[in-house]
Design a protein around this motif. Structure first.
Motif, PDB file in Angstrom:
ATOM      1  N   UNK A  95       0.841  -1.200   0.000  1.00 45.86           N
ATOM      2  CA  UNK A  95       0.000   0.000   0.000  1.00 45.86           C
ATOM      3  C   UNK A  95       0.875   1.248   0.000  1.00 45.86           C
ATOM      4  N   UNK A  96       0.470   2.248  -0.795  1.00 49.31           N
ATOM      5  CA  UNK A  96       1.281   3.454  -0.959  1.00 49.31           C
ATOM      6  C   UNK A  96       1.453   4.216   0.343  1.00 49.31           C
ATOM      7  N   UNK A  97       0.502   4.078   1.249  1.00 50.47           N
ATOM      8  CA  UNK A  97       0.563   4.835   2.506  1.00 50.47           C
ATOM      9  C   UNK A  97       0.429   3.889   3.688  1.00 50.47           C
ATOM     10  N   UNK A  98       1.121   2.738   3.579  1.00 54.28           N
ATOM     11  CA  UNK A  98       0.967   1.736   4.617  1.00 54.28           C
ATOM     12  C   UNK A  98       2.260   1.048   4.996  1.00 54.28           C
ATOM     13  N   UNK A  99       3.324   1.831   5.188  1.00 56.62           N
ATOM     14  CA  UNK A  99       4.616   1.271   5.598  1.00 56.62           C
ATOM     15  C   UNK A  99       5.132   2.052   6.800  1.00 56.62           C
ATOM     16  N   UNK A 100       5.540   1.334   7.851  1.00 53.66           N
ATOM     17  CA  UNK A 100       6.119   1.963   9.030  1.00 53.66           C
ATOM     18  C   UNK A 100       7.411   1.236   9.390  1.00 53.66           C
TER      19      UNK A 100
END
Length: 594
Positions: A488-493
């Motif tokens: 996901x484009x906005x789902x990395x931590x």
């Protein structure tokens, strides 16, 4: 409506009257209910009337200074309620709308806000008023004295009083609760003077006569600082605003560009991930319907801005009329009302700095022969009347250009502090430099100045220290999101893990897999993704990843504005609370276990 300027330093009531007087039959707000073609419209004249009616009701019910929680879904009701609260002498407190399905997850944050600001009432829609009964049935004791439904009725026979409360510049306009991506939410005190100065600063950036702002369109949440500024810009500058909900963007990102195209919007706002999503997910055959030639200003903010994303979006939509000179990279936060720095009317300024970053280190220009660099985007200079310094946080000494330090900020847009906060929190709004100058906001962000323009590199508390190196998690996160398919484009931590007696932190990466992979149960591809992340991070950053945790869509904790909550992610990982799709743990032998 824009043709006749309002009086200098006009207050909100006078602005509403001014736009109603000069173009009152023209649309001021247009809400696309379905994200596409179903419109709800309020003209400037009708908007003034609705604000007046509700303001009369509020003044009759509540004392001046009463905090009013505004719990509304995206729509015209919120805008009327927000302006009515300010015009009635109340203190507005925007919060996300919470329905029955999300109530259990939202209660801890909502309860924290209620306990902090002690509101006199919640204003909401009739549909959400049922939440009062739901709240009463919980053990959270979500007690608010009054719940009031707001209905916009154009046929309301009442005659408004045309009387508004007088508010001084130093009076509190609203409380902007921080998104809580790094800590518990706190209510930033935004005064009328803060609001006016910040809107003026935004106007100075995007109201140039050679490329004027004729209309605004967007989808950012109204309870977030950037989304709220986007929504009320038209009130201060006399331009119509078209909007739909964040959910409509997430469901179908092309709707955003369709809206810009259909309404010839000249200004919009977005975080970096929105550009990344559009560049990746809007197919070429669909781009032929999009015309972005009227777009003069694409304001970027709310999260780190990646140079590669700007390149990709500009290349993808160049044939749609998009100009890269329309980019307006900015830096801001709730504590500065919203905008702190920004640059417009030019191509983005991108510099290569040393990838290895430490507080007090010289990263620009990189030493001769140092090719281990990364690109950073200029967020521009501060607006007139504001100043920014790069400071060594321990000694409080100002650092020269090219050196990395904490960003300190001063000016009339800086809020008056946090509501009911401890002295230690208040002190963050009154930082004093080694030379004795005071009144600075200590942002907690790390950056550097080059040619008097601000470049952001990370946050002090986010730095991962591994084997003597400082690694900013944002660099890892953006690299994984941009280079690994199925993520996901906005789902990395990326987080640091420090086992007992360890000399340095290990790196753990939490990743939301794309919805299509989850729906097809492609375990082999999930295994591949974990292995690719290990390999790519080892190659690019020369660090070893201890663990990759793959979770489903929307499983990582996020703020109400969509930012990943790093501390909450770290805590849930420690407590092993994530429902994992696949785990891979790199063992000493180099094996990957799934």
């Amino acid at each position: 409506m824009r043709g006749v300027s309002p009086p200098e330093n006009a207050g909100l009531p006078d602005l509403l009257r001014h736009w109603a007087r000069h173009g009152g039959d023209r649309p001021l707000y247009r809400h696309l209910v379905n994200g596409e073609d179903r419109e709800e419209v309020l003209t400037a004249g009708e908007f003034l009337r609705q604000v007046n009616l509700l303001s009369d009701d509020l003044r009759a019910r509540y004392e001046p200074g009463t905090r009013l929680l505004l719990m509304f879904p995206t729509g015209l009701e919120f805008l009327v309620a927000f302006c009515s609260a300010l015009c009635a002498g109340m203190i507005a407190v925007p919060i996300p709308a919470v329905g029955p399905n999300r109530f259990a997850r939202a209660v801890p944050r909502l309860l924290g806000i209620v306990q902090d600001c002690r509101p006199g009432a919640i204003l909401t829609t009739p549909a959400l008023s049922v939440m009062r009964a739901v709240a009463a049935e919980t053990s959270w004791e979500l007690a608010v004295p009054d719940w009031r439904s707001v209905v916009l009725d154009p046929a309301d026979p009442r005659t408004p009083s045309d009387h508004f409360a007088h508010s001084a510049a130093e009076d509190i306009a609203f409380l902007q609760y921080t998104s809580g991506s790094t800590a518990a939410p706190k209510g930033v005190i935004v005064t009328f003077d803060n609001l006016r100065n910040n809107q003026r600063a935004i106007g100075d950036l995007i109201s140039r006569t050679d490329r004027p702002t004729q209309s605004v369109a967007g989808w950012l949440p109204h309870y977030h600082d950037m989304g709220l500024a986007e929504k009320i810009f038209g009130l201060f500058h006399g331009v119509p605003t078209t909007f739909f909900s964040p959910a409509h963007f997430v469901q179908k990102p092309v709707r955003w560009l369709d809206m810009l195209s259909r309404y010839k919007a000249s200004t919009t706002c977005a975080p970096n991930f929105a550009l990344e999503v559009c560049a990746k997910r809007i197919p070429e055959v669909r781009r032929g319907d999009i015309d972005l030639s009227a777009l003069n200003y694409l304001i970027l903010g709310a999260e780190p801005i990646a140079a590669s994303t700007l390149d990709r979006f500009a290349a993808t939509f160049r044939d749609c009329g998009f100009r890269s000179s329309s980019y307006l990279p900015s830096f801001g936060m709730a504590e500065t009302t919203v905008l702190a720095t920004g640059a417009s009317l030019r191509e983005p300024v991108v510099k290569s700095i040393c990838k290895e970053v430490k507080i007090g280190s010289l990263v620009y220009p990189p030493p001769n022969g140092n090719t281990d660099t990364r690109r950073v985007v200029s967020c521009g200079p501060p607006p007139e009347g504001h100043s920014v310094e790069i400071v060594e946080p321990e000694s409080k000494e100002i650092l020269a250009e090219g050196f990395v330090g904490e960003i300190w900020y001063r000016g009339p847009s800086v809020g008056a502090g946090y509501w009911q906060s401890e002295p230690s929190a208040v002190s963050g709004f009154n930082g004093t430099l080694a030379d004795g100058r005071s009144g600075y906001l200590r942002t907690g962000d790390l950056g550097l100045l080059i040619d008097q323009e601000l470049f952001i590199v990370g946050r002090i508390k986010d730095v991962i220290i591994t084997r003597g190196r400082n690694i900013f998690p944002q660099d890892i996160e953006h690299y994984v999101a941009a280079s690994i398919d199925g993520v996901s484009a906005h789902g990395v931590v990326a987080i640091g893990s420090a086992p007992e007696e360890a000399e340095s932190e290990a790196v753990v990466i939490l990743v939301e897999a794309h919805r299509t992979l989850c729906s097809t149960h492609d375990n082999y591809r999930l295994h591949e993704i974990a292995m690719e992340i290990h390999k790519e991070i080892q190659s690019e950053f020369e660090i070893t990843v201890q663990e990759v945790v793959l979770v489903g869509p929307n499983r990582l904790p996020k703020t109400s504005s969509g930012k990943l909550r790093r501390m909450a992610c770290h805590q849930q990982w420690k407590e092993e609370l994530f429902p994992r799709l696949a785990d891979s743990l790199l063992q000493d032998q180099g094996e990957v276990r799934v």
